[in-house]
Design an enzyme around this catalytic site. Structure first.
Site, short mmCIF file in Angstrom:
data_model
loop_
_atom_site.label_atom_id
_atom_site.label_comp_id
_atom_site.label_asym_id
_atom_site.label_seq_id
_atom_site.Cartn_x
_atom_site.Cartn_y
_atom_site.Cartn_z
N SER A 1 2.34 0.86 6.11
CA SER A 1 1.20 -0.06 6.53
C SER A 1 1.99 -1.13 6.71
O SER A 1 2.42 -1.89 6.02
CB SER A 1 0.25 -0.15 5.42
OG SER A 1 -0.45 1.20 4.95
N LYS B 1 -5.77 0.15 9.81
CA LYS B 1 -5.39 0.24 8.32
C LYS B 1 -6.16 -0.87 7.77
O LYS B 1 -6.26 -1.16 6.38
CB LYS B 1 -4.12 0.51 8.40
CG LYS B 1 -3.41 0.32 6.93
CD LYS B 1 -4.09 1.43 5.87
CE LYS B 1 -3.31 1.26 4.40
NZ LYS B 1 -3.94 2.29 3.67
N LYS C 1 0.31 -7.75 0.25
CA LYS C 1 0.91 -7.56 1.55
C LYS C 1 0.08 -7.21 2.41
O LYS C 1 -0.09 -7.97 3.69
CB LYS C 1 1.99 -6.41 1.37
CG LYS C 1 2.76 -5.99 2.62
CD LYS C 1 2.09 -4.78 3.28
CE LYS C 1 2.17 -3.49 2.39
NZ LYS C 1 1.73 -2.40 3.03
#
Ligand code: NAD
Length: 294
Positions: free
Chosen positions: A95, A170, A238
């Protein structure tokens, strides 16, 4: 068929093992020796570098933490592009930022290497079961070529658009998951403080409109006080950082995401970065001075 697999952490390990079980030959690499040894014991062939993986395999999967790691592994010294032949396919299942996927894909194309981004949702349990949800971006013909391989690791694989579209999808997923955990934590703190057993609340509402996959997965962890990862708070920081950067770039305001990001930053500062993201409940527990426990 030989498949290269780079990045054998919480997710990469079971994904590579499922490919082995399905009869693929796996050439594996990870900077962490323990992780590489684990997959080698399961039947993978260990390689000495990402370059060495690329020299052996026409299809390479990467499952790494974030954009800089994928750039190092693909574009860096002893990286995939140093070893890859023309026609190699890179399937990056990490990701990362959609813009980074586009940059890496461009550098790959200059060497005749084809790339799709194909991040996943479902976490470690679904990685083990081979039932991940896979969201992909890039050339549809390349997606079609690797579809059967993706379906060994996933229950679904959807082509969402051009390169980067998998990671954009995502990010949307990660915004929903983070905000959902925060909403669940806030609501369960309300009922706990008001003196109602959180397990009764869960049993009563999980089948109604408020029910969700997130609630089913995370409430049992919260009420046990079990914050073993799973999906680490630092990884969710993140993802929300990538979501905020992307949102700012395209002009999509993300006020709720910003708020939950600060909760995660607080937890990180409190030493909880390596705990599961269901630990957002601990933020509320600190505010309210009470634990949400059965
Ligand atoms: P992890 O930290 O457990 O594993 C990452 C692996 O990459 C580690 O084994 C590490 O040693 C390896 N690595 C790092 N740099 C490397 C390099 N230069 N060369 C070779 N190997 C290197 O992370 P994870 O939980 O497996 O997550 C991987 C990706 O999947 C992340 O992008 C994460 O956001 C995503 N993801 C995770 C989950 C989850 O529940 N854990 C769910 C969905 C998606």
């Amino acid at each position: 068929m030989k498949i290269g697999f780079i990045g054998l952490g919480i997710m990469g390990k079971p994904m590579a093992k499922n490919l082995l079980k399905a009869g693929y030959e796996i050439v594996a690499y990870d900077v962490m020796k323990d992780n590489l040894d684990d997959v080698t014991k399961a039947g993978a062939i260990p390689a000495a570098s990402s370059k060495a993986v690329a020299e052996e395999c026409k299809i390479i999967i990467t499952m790494l933490p974030n954009s800089p790691h994928v750039k190092t592994v693909v574009l860096g010294e002893n990286g995939v592009l140093e070893g890859a032949k023309e026609g190699t396919i890179l399937v990056d299942m990490s990701s990362i930022a959609p813009l980074a996927s586009q940059e890496i894909c461009k550098a790959c194309a200059e060497k005749g290497v084809k790339m799709i981004d194909a991040p996943v949702s479902g976490g470690e349990p679904k990685a083990i079961d081979g039932t991940l949800s896979i969201m992909a971006g890039g050339d549809k013909t390349v997606f079609d070529e690797v579809y059967d391989i993706l379906m060994v690791m996933g229950a679904s694989a959807v082509h969402c658009g051009d390169i980067g579209a998998g990671n954009t999808t995502k990010l949307a997923n990660q915004v929903i998951v983070a905000l959902n955990i925060a909403a669940v934590s806030e609501a369960f703190m309300l009922s706990t403080k008001a003196g109602v057993d959180p397990i009764k609340v869960f049993d009563a509402i999980k089948g109604g409109l408020a029910g969700s996959t997130v609630m089913n997965a995370k409430v049992p962890m919260i009420t046990e006080g079990n914050f073993k990862p799973g999906f680490k708070i630092d990884l969710h920081i993140k993802d929300l950082s990538n979501a905020l950067d992307t949102g700012h770039g395209v002009g999509a305001p993300l006020p709720l995401t910003s708020l939950v990001m600060e909760m995660l930053q607080t937890l990180h500062a409190d030493g909880h970065g390596q705990d599961d993201h269901s630990g957002i409940a601990m933020y509320y527990e600190k505010l309210a001075g009470t634990e949400i426990r059965k």
